[in-house]
Motif scaffolding. Structure first.
Motif, mmCIF file in Angstrom:
data_model
loop_
_atom_site.group_PDB
_atom_site.id
_atom_site.type_symbol
_atom_site.label_atom_id
_atom_site.label_comp_id
_atom_site.label_asym_id
_atom_site.label_seq_id
_atom_site.Cartn_x
_atom_site.Cartn_y
_atom_site.Cartn_z
ATOM 1 N N ALA A 148 0.945 -1.155 -0.089
ATOM 2 C CA ALA A 148 -0.071 -0.308 0.135
ATOM 3 C C ALA A 148 1.027 1.328 0.318
ATOM 4 O O ALA A 148 0.617 2.161 -0.940
ATOM 5 N N PRO A 172 -8.066 -1.631 -0.343
ATOM 6 C CA PRO A 172 -9.046 -1.317 0.227
ATOM 7 C C PRO A 172 -10.051 -2.711 -0.471
ATOM 8 O O PRO A 172 -10.572 -2.859 -1.537
ATOM 9 N N GLU A 173 -10.646 -3.346 0.325
ATOM 10 C CA GLU A 173 -11.551 -4.550 0.160
ATOM 11 C C GLU A 173 -12.971 -4.235 0.874
ATOM 12 O O GLU A 173 -13.107 -3.790 2.272
ATOM 13 N N PRO A 176 -13.978 -7.663 3.657
ATOM 14 C CA PRO A 176 -12.629 -8.113 3.924
ATOM 15 C C PRO A 176 -12.314 -9.477 4.217
ATOM 16 O O PRO A 176 -13.870 -10.320 4.697
ATOM 17 N N VAL A 255 -6.776 0.598 8.572
ATOM 18 C CA VAL A 255 -7.750 0.743 8.262
ATOM 19 C C VAL A 255 -8.206 1.956 8.095
ATOM 20 O O VAL A 255 -9.037 2.501 6.554
ATOM 21 N N TYR A 258 -7.808 2.260 4.323
ATOM 22 C CA TYR A 258 -8.862 2.288 3.789
ATOM 23 C C TYR A 258 -10.252 2.902 3.635
ATOM 24 O O TYR A 258 -11.158 2.434 2.740
ATOM 25 N N THR A 259 -10.313 4.076 4.188
ATOM 26 C CA THR A 259 -11.700 4.462 4.165
ATOM 27 C C THR A 259 -11.634 6.280 2.944
ATOM 28 O O THR A 259 -12.642 6.433 3.026
ATOM 29 N N ASN A 265 -7.237 7.896 -2.326
ATOM 30 C CA ASN A 265 -8.312 6.636 -2.745
ATOM 31 C C ASN A 265 -7.016 5.739 -2.585
ATOM 32 O O ASN A 265 -6.790 5.691 -3.867
ATOM 33 N N TRP A 267 -7.056 3.123 -4.391
ATOM 34 C CA TRP A 267 -7.489 1.988 -5.577
ATOM 35 C C TRP A 267 -7.130 4.133 -6.717
ATOM 36 O O TRP A 267 -6.403 3.858 -7.898
#
Length: 348
Positions: A148, A172-173, A176, A255, A258-259, A265, A267
């Motif tokens: 990441a 991020p999934e 998870p 964490v 991921y948000t 972000n 992605w």
């Protein structure tokens, strides 16, 4: 892609991250040095003979002739260390001069003075090291959390990254893996200290077995010597006064990453990466689902995808030869089209 199904992930993980993983201590085959930057100290591991700390391209080839050499930088995952790369680095030493970082608070690197363990902070540590060393652009290789952070580096500083290799990157999934839930729980204030108290009587051997069962596709692949090395490292890390605090803050940083939305972000940043990219996923990974492989392959433009059906979360430690071959193909640029490879079980 592999059609291999993920193993049952219903059992609770004893410790949701690898402490360092089996790997040799620094000895004749490796060198370890300390790099001091303003408000940041990093430990750097390299195979013996790697010209760490040299500037320019004054390295030597096998015959002693002077020739330029490309650099590689390896970045470990949550709870890991530079020792996670001790199996892979020597296999690539004829092609690249490799170094592996202990991220702040892990391995032999002390925590950062500002206490920031976010993914962005880890990425900044990598960038600061590369800027200070003058080694860029490098072949950047990251696992899990390190994947990441490496994605962020490649997105915001493309001038520092020649190629990008991501092994089970922590992207991020929406759903998870169940076995990854304890890692997320570590981010909750107080949970890490509670876990420490609840497992106070556990021996380092028990902790290590639980970790290897979580991170390896087949823990039986670990040699007795590797297991003993991991136990010793785990025992050392548990004695550090900041161990649990670093784990909590790092898990919270992951964490939070991921948000994040918008341009931060992960992605979105993956889509901005320009460097040729190799993605490696394990079919038995209990922390990062191999089902994310296709999404990652679509996000990283022109990427290559290697699927190892029998591997878990740390393919570079489980199947270093297969990862090394894929990396060599990335360097060689065998094709101009994205490729997808599934490798059967075995260490061929």
């Amino acid at each position: 892609m592999s059609s291999t199904e993920s193993p049952d992930t219903g059992s609770a993980a004893a410790l949701p991250v690898p402490p360092a993983g089996p790997g040799p201590q620094a000895g004749p085959a490796e060198t370890v040095r300390t790099v001091t930057l303003p408000r940041l100290t990093l430990t750097v591991r390299a195979p013996a003979g790697t010209p760490s700390g040299q500037d320019g391209d004054g390295e030597y080839g096998d015959a002693g002739s002077r020739r330029p050499r490309e650099r590689a930088l390896y970045v470990h995952g949550l709870g890991g260390s530079s020792r996670n790369w001790s199996a892979l680095m020597p296999l690539l030493a004829d092609r690249v001069d490799g170094e592996a970082l202990d991220l702040p608070g892990f391995g032999a690197s002390p925590p950062p003075e500002d206490g920031n363990h976010s993914v962005s902070a880890q990425a900044r540590a990598v960038i600061r090291y590369l800027d200070a060393s003058g080694h860029g652009p490098v072949h950047l290789i990251g696992n899990s959390l390190g994947g990441a952070a490496s994605t962020r580096v490649a997105a915001v500083r493309p001038d520092l990254v020649r190629t990008l290799t991501l092994i089970s990157p922590a992207l991020p999934e929406l759903r998870p893996q169940l076995a990854a839930v304890p890692t997320a729980l570590l981010a909750v204030p107080g949970v890490a200290r509670l876990f420490s108290r609840l497992t106070h009587d556990w021996t380092p051997e028990r902790r290590t077995r639980e970790v290897l069962a979580l991170c390896y596709g087949d823990p039986a692949q670990v040699t007795p010597e590797g297991f003993d090395s991991a136990v010793d490292e785990f025992a050392r890390r548990l004695e550090l006064p900041y161990f649990w605090e670093v784990m909590e803050r790092s898990a919270r940083g992951l964490v939070n990453a991921y948000t994040l939305g918008g341009q931060h972000n992960l992605w979105r940043q993956a889509e901005r990466v320009l460097a040729p990219t190799l993605l490696v996923y394990g079919g038995r990974d209990r922390l990062v689902s191999h089902r994310m492989a296709r999404r990652a392959a679509a996000a990283f433009r022109g990427s290559r995808l290697l699927t190892l059906p029998e591997a878990g979360h740390v393919a570079m430690m489980e199947y270093p030869e297969a990862v090394a071959r894929a990396f060599r193909e990335l360097l060689d640029g065998a094709t101009t089209e994205p490729t997808e490879i599934t490798v059967d079980a075995g260490r061929s």
